[in-house]
Design an enzyme around this catalytic site. Structure first.
Site, PDB file in Angstrom:
ATOM      1  N   ASP A  23      44.404  35.042  47.575  1.00 47.32           N
ATOM      2  CA  ASP A  23      44.255  33.620  47.850  1.00 47.32           C
ATOM      3  C   ASP A  23      45.577  32.854  47.813  1.00 47.32           C
ATOM      4  O   ASP A  23      46.024  32.305  48.816  1.00 47.32           O
ATOM      5  CB  ASP A  23      43.227  32.994  46.902  1.00 47.32           C
ATOM      6  CG  ASP A  23      43.462  33.342  45.443  1.00 47.32           C
ATOM      7  OD1 ASP A  23      44.508  33.936  45.109  1.00 47.32           O
ATOM      8  OD2 ASP A  23      42.595  33.015  44.608  1.00 47.32           O
ATOM      9  N   ASP A  44      45.419  43.692  35.776  1.00 47.72           N
ATOM     10  CA  ASP A  44      44.763  44.370  36.894  1.00 47.72           C
ATOM     11  C   ASP A  44      45.771  45.257  37.619  1.00 47.72           C
ATOM     12  O   ASP A  44      46.952  44.920  37.723  1.00 47.72           O
ATOM     13  CB  ASP A  44      44.173  43.358  37.864  1.00 47.72           C
ATOM     14  CG  ASP A  44      43.042  42.553  37.242  1.00 47.72           C
ATOM     15  OD1 ASP A  44      42.400  43.065  36.306  1.00 47.72           O
ATOM     16  OD2 ASP A  44      42.815  41.412  37.679  1.00 47.72           O
ATOM     17  N   ASP A  82      44.468  39.350  30.996  1.00 41.17           N
ATOM     18  CA  ASP A  82      44.075  40.702  31.380  1.00 41.17           C
ATOM     19  C   ASP A  82      45.106  41.260  32.356  1.00 41.17           C
ATOM     20  O   ASP A  82      45.973  40.536  32.851  1.00 41.17           O
ATOM     21  CB  ASP A  82      42.667  40.729  31.994  1.00 41.17           C
ATOM     22  CG  ASP A  82      42.481  39.651  33.044  1.00 41.17           C
ATOM     23  OD1 ASP A  82      41.413  39.034  33.069  1.00 41.17           O
ATOM     24  OD2 ASP A  82      43.415  39.420  33.847  1.00 41.17           O
TER      25      ASP A  82
END
Length: 437
Positions: A143, A64, A62
């Site tokens: 992260d 983003d 995907d």
């Protein structure tokens, strides 16, 4: 939209001729979002896993987008946009089944948050009031360094605030910031470290790995339903064997499958470990061949050692009382559900796979034929073969069933009875012309 916030880190700008991210590999819909934001005067960046995977020559799942436009400003640009989320709003731009997620840059939380006692635990994550920030703050909130790379549609450069490009080249997985602090914020990051390392073939940075064993018990704070989703991501991505070994190495597996972990530790001959590894190898092979995989079979295999550990000599033998086996199944499953929630649509097939195993302790063709007609036979039979490969069942019994199943599969289906024609005479049966007639 005006932004304010710290500006202490000078990013590394990787120009177009020094990276391999190409617009030709980016979804047409994602490009539409990026260009429309850019043309409206906003910053527009492809971010996260999409940039990471493209930089490694992989195909992203995907795409983003990150921007300095607010969700309402994004919605004003796209009629097919829906805003989701309560604490931090996200914009989802829909094109049929494809959704491009657009997030506004987030600000860093105040450094004294932990001392104010204002944190709220939700789904095992420490939450703070999110406010919009700068691209630098947004990068530092992420992260891992390799997930904090931004592809700038304005000049096709990659913007790197955390050293992610160097870590990609080194095959290194490294957390942004103090690992202990980041794991306290969200203990699931420990599982994500193992998953990304296995998926990408990376080594976890020593400082990132060091706190994991002593902080692994923080996973007990995570709701069982969320851990179910994480287990699927860990073991159904095609690297289950490597993931399993890494989870055990870092002391995490016991917080997902506590009874199984104890059984593996207590197994002197290593047959339980072999069984789990064979099951994961089979799952990995099917995933990598793009064949269907059911979580029911996977969970049945992962919990099986916990069931066997409750039986005499840790084995399923023909003379065992069926009620004893059923009790072991019930207790193992109930204990597992306290740690990782398993939906009923998977738990019921699991019980059937387990319950059918004692019925394979036969070499009677009549009994075998009755079992062969059971709707869960194929999964239970595959489970039997795994038991045979791990030495948990008599190899000759597994061979007998393999031969029986092969011959049953090759046999022609029974000839259907002829239907009587309406208004016609009953036809005489055909004359037998052979020894089987």
């Amino acid at each position: 939209m005006s932004q304010s916030g710290p500006s202490s880190i000078e990013p590394t700008i990787v120009p177009r001729d020094q990276h391999i991210v190409s617009r030709s590999q980016i979804s047409e819909r994602a490009l539409t979002v990026l260009y429309r934001l850019k043309n409206a005067g906003y910053g527009a960046y492809l971010v996260g896993g999409g940039v990471r995977d493209l930089s490694l020559g992989r195909e992203p799942k995907d795409f983003d987008v990150a921007t300095d436009a607010t969700p309402d400003e994004v919605k004003a640009l796209f009629r097919n946009c829906r805003l989701i989320g309560r604490r931090f709003r996200l914009a989802h731009v829909h094109w049929g089944p494809e959704i491009i997620e657009v997030a506004t840059f987030r600000a860093l939380a105040p450094s004294d948050d932990a001392d104010e006692g204002e944190r709220v635990l939700e789904d095992g994550m420490i939450l703070r009031d999110n406010v919009y920030g700068t691209i630098e703050e947004d990068a530092l909130r992420r992260d891992f360094t390799i997930n904090a790379l931004y592809y700038n549609i304005a000049d096709f450069s990659v913007v790197d605030y955390t050293g992610g490009m160097a870590d990609l080249k080194a095959g290194r997985l490294r957390l942004i910031g103090d690992p202990a602090v980041r794991y306290r914020e969200d203990p699931v990051r420990m599982l994500r470290a193992v998953r990304f390392a296995a998926k990408l073939g990376f080594v976890i940075d020593p400082e990132t790995a060091l706190p994991i064993p002593r902080m692994a018990d923080a996973l007990d704070e995570i709701p069982p339903a969320r851990l179910f989703d994480e287990v699927l991501k860990l073991f159904m991505a095609g690297q289950g064997v490597e993931t399993f070994e890494s989870l055990r190495q870092h002391g995490l597996f016991r917080y997902l499958f506590p009874a199984t972990d104890t059984a593996l530790d207590d197994d002197e001959h290593g047959q339980f470990v072999t069984f789990v590894a064979r099951a994961l190898e089979s799952t990995d092979r099917r995933v990598n061949e793009e064949r269907p995989v059911t979580p029911a079979f996977l969970f049945a295999a992962l919990i099986w050692p916990a069931i066997l550990a409750q039986l005499p000599k840790g084995r399923l033998s023909p003379d065992l009382d069926r009620e004893l086996v059923e009790q072991a199944i019930t207790e193992a499953l109930e204990r597992q559900l306290r740690q990782v929630a398993i939906p009923k649509r998977f738990a019921m097939p699991m019980r059937e796979i387990w319950a059918l195993q004692p019925r394979f302790d036969t070499r009677s063709e009549s009994r075998a034929k009755r079992l062969f007609s059971h709707p869960r036979f194929r999964a239970a039979y595959d489970f039997l073969l795994l038991r045979g490969e791990a030495g948990l069942v008599d190899p000759e019994l597994a061979d007998w069933w393999r031969a029986f199943t092969t011959s049953s599969a090759d046999a022609p289906p029974p000839t259907p009875a002829r239907r009587r024609r309406r208004g016609g005479r009953r036809r005489k049966p055909p004359v037998a012309d052979g020894p089987e007639g």
